[in-house]
Design an enzyme around this catalytic site. Structure first.
Site, PDB file in Angstrom:
ATOM      1  N   CYS A 103      49.447  31.117  42.811  1.00  0.00           N
ATOM      2  CA  CYS A 103      48.734  30.221  41.892  1.00  0.00           C
ATOM      3  C   CYS A 103      47.983  29.198  42.716  1.00  0.00           C
ATOM      4  O   CYS A 103      48.521  28.672  43.695  1.00  0.00           O
ATOM      5  CB  CYS A 103      49.738  29.544  40.951  1.00  0.00           C
ATOM      6  SG  CYS A 103      48.977  28.395  39.792  1.00  0.00           S
ATOM      7  N   GLU A 155      47.209  32.853  32.801  1.00  0.00           N
ATOM      8  CA  GLU A 155      46.331  31.736  32.408  1.00  0.00           C
ATOM      9  C   GLU A 155      46.813  31.060  31.117  1.00  0.00           C
ATOM     10  O   GLU A 155      46.801  29.834  31.021  1.00  0.00           O
ATOM     11  CB  GLU A 155      44.890  32.224  32.250  1.00  0.00           C
ATOM     12  CG  GLU A 155      44.275  32.834  33.510  1.00  0.00           C
ATOM     13  CD  GLU A 155      44.563  32.062  34.768  1.00  0.00           C
ATOM     14  OE1 GLU A 155      44.542  30.816  34.729  1.00  0.00           O
ATOM     15  OE2 GLU A 155      44.833  32.695  35.803  1.00  0.00           O
TER      16      GLU A 155
HETATM   17  C1  NB4 Z   1      45.912  33.862  39.020  1.00  0.00           C
HETATM   18  C2  NB4 Z   1      46.498  35.267  39.178  1.00  0.00           C
HETATM   19  C3  NB4 Z   1      47.857  35.314  39.821  1.00  0.00           C
HETATM   20  C4  NB4 Z   1      48.516  36.578  39.293  1.00  0.00           C
HETATM   21  C5  NB4 Z   1      46.325  39.044  41.414  1.00  0.00           C
HETATM   22  C6  NB4 Z   1      45.371  38.300  42.293  1.00  0.00           C
HETATM   23  C7  NB4 Z   1      44.679  36.310  43.246  1.00  0.00           C
HETATM   24  C8  NB4 Z   1      44.926  33.948  41.318  1.00  0.00           C
HETATM   25  C9  NB4 Z   1      45.692  33.111  40.322  1.00  0.00           C
HETATM   26  C10 NB4 Z   1      47.819  36.949  38.030  1.00  0.00           C
HETATM   27  C11 NB4 Z   1      46.718  35.952  37.856  1.00  0.00           C
HETATM   28  C12 NB4 Z   1      44.848  31.861  40.101  1.00  0.00           C
HETATM   29  C13 NB4 Z   1      44.974  30.728  37.954  1.00  0.00           C
HETATM   30  C14 NB4 Z   1      43.623  36.972  43.881  1.00  0.00           C
HETATM   31  C15 NB4 Z   1      43.507  38.341  43.671  1.00  0.00           C
HETATM   32  C16 NB4 Z   1      42.201  40.426  43.789  1.00  0.00           C
HETATM   33  C17 NB4 Z   1      40.716  40.570  43.496  1.00  0.00           C
HETATM   34  C18 NB4 Z   1      38.482  40.299  44.343  1.00  0.00           C
HETATM   35  C19 NB4 Z   1      37.643  39.891  45.500  1.00  0.00           C
HETATM   36  C20 NB4 Z   1      39.343  38.387  46.195  1.00  0.00           C
HETATM   37  C21 NB4 Z   1      40.208  38.783  45.024  1.00  0.00           C
HETATM   38  C22 NB4 Z   1      41.678  38.676  45.367  1.00  0.00           C
HETATM   39  F1  NB4 Z   1      42.775  36.288  44.618  1.00  0.00           F
HETATM   40  N1  NB4 Z   1      45.541  36.982  42.466  1.00  0.00           N
HETATM   41  N2  NB4 Z   1      44.847  34.931  43.422  1.00  0.00           N
HETATM   42  N3  NB4 Z   1      45.505  34.193  42.534  1.00  0.00           N
HETATM   43  N4  NB4 Z   1      45.481  30.918  39.231  1.00  0.00           N
HETATM   44  N5  NB4 Z   1      44.372  38.985  42.870  1.00  0.00           N
HETATM   45  N6  NB4 Z   1      42.484  39.085  44.234  1.00  0.00           N
HETATM   46  N7  NB4 Z   1      39.902  40.177  44.662  1.00  0.00           N
HETATM   47  O1  NB4 Z   1      43.828  34.367  41.029  1.00  0.00           O
HETATM   48  O2  NB4 Z   1      46.342  30.039  39.720  1.00  0.00           O
HETATM   49  O3  NB4 Z   1      45.851  30.102  37.112  1.00  0.00           O
HETATM   50  O4  NB4 Z   1      37.966  38.527  45.837  1.00  0.00           O
HETATM   51 NI    NI Z   2      47.770  29.715  38.167  1.00  0.00          NI
END
Ligand code: NB4
Ligand code: NI
Length: 184
Positions: free
Chosen positions: A111, A155
């Site tokens: 997160c 979210e």
């Molecule tokens: C939200 C996610 C945590 C688990 C699974 C994932 C990443 C977050 C948090 C479910 C929701 C943010 C919001 C990533 C990521 C995969 C896709 C595309 C190209 C890099 C990116 C990396 F960054 N979690 N981070 N955490 N949050 N996948 N990816 N990729 O997004 O705290 O509440 O760019």
């Molecule tokens: Ni989060």
């Protein structure tokens, strides 16, 4: 633009509050925030921009994470070819129904508001029916499964003051219940 400086961290009470419903019509300030939240996700997924501004990659960002206690979240889930699988700002999202089957990401969750690794599976509903509103107040209903469903549940948890590690089994973080599939 939104950068990591604008994102509040664990310990800030806004992250544990229930965010307020958005009323329509949305103000220009609220719409502007919605656009900036989506822009953050785009920037964070662009390697050059992310490096330049030191952004952690994100697929979702909820308004409480930028210290705005409103029921609004941006979601940008790319597929393998980086074409968006689900890209929307969800206003007042509600889960109308959910599967009994659960799903968890094999790598666990991270997160942007939590500056430490918390290992373990985060069980979530594998399928959800989601009702939400766009910035113009139009109602949408989407059936989501797997990865997009997990992101939306992470979210929506933020809108209710819940953090991902609240769902991790404290005794055995990698325990898999019989109704749970592991994704990834
Ligand atoms: C939200 C996610 C945590 C688990 C699974 C994932 C990443 C977050 C948090 C479910 C929701 C943010 C919001 C990533 C990521 C995969 C896709 C595309 C190209 C890099 C990116 C990396 F960054 N979690 N981070 N955490 N949050 N996948 N990816 N990729 O997004 O705290 O509440 O760019
Ligand atoms: Ni989060």
């Amino acid at each position: 633009m939104i950068t990591m400086k604008n994102i509040i961290r664990e310990g800030n009470p806004t992250l544990r509050a229930r965010a307020k419903e958005v009323t329509f019509p949305m103000t220009n300030e609220q719409k502007d925030l919605a656009h900036k939240m989506m822009e953050f996700l785009e920037n964070s997924q662009n390697p050059e921009i992310a490096e330049k501004y030191k952004l952690r990659a994100g697929v979702g960002l909820a308004a409480p994470q930028v210290d705005v206690s409103l029921r609004m979240t941006a979601v940008l889930v790319p597929d393998e070819h980086d074409k968006p699988l689900f890209k929307h700002v969800l206003v007042n999202p509600t889960i109308m129904s959910e599967s009994v089957r659960m799903a968890a990401l094999s790598e666990g969750e991270g997160c942007l508001s939590v500056d430490r690794d918390v290992p373990g599976y985060v069980p979530r509903h594998d399928k959800i029916t989601l009702r939400w509103f766009d910035l113009d107040g139009n109602k949408h209903v989407d059936k989501l499964r797997d990865y997009p469903a997990i992101v939306c549940q992470h979210e929506i948890d933020h809108l209710n003051g819940i953090l991902f590690f609240d769902h991790i089994n404290t005794k055995n973080p990698f325990k898999v219940a019989e109704n749970t599939i592991i994704l990834g």
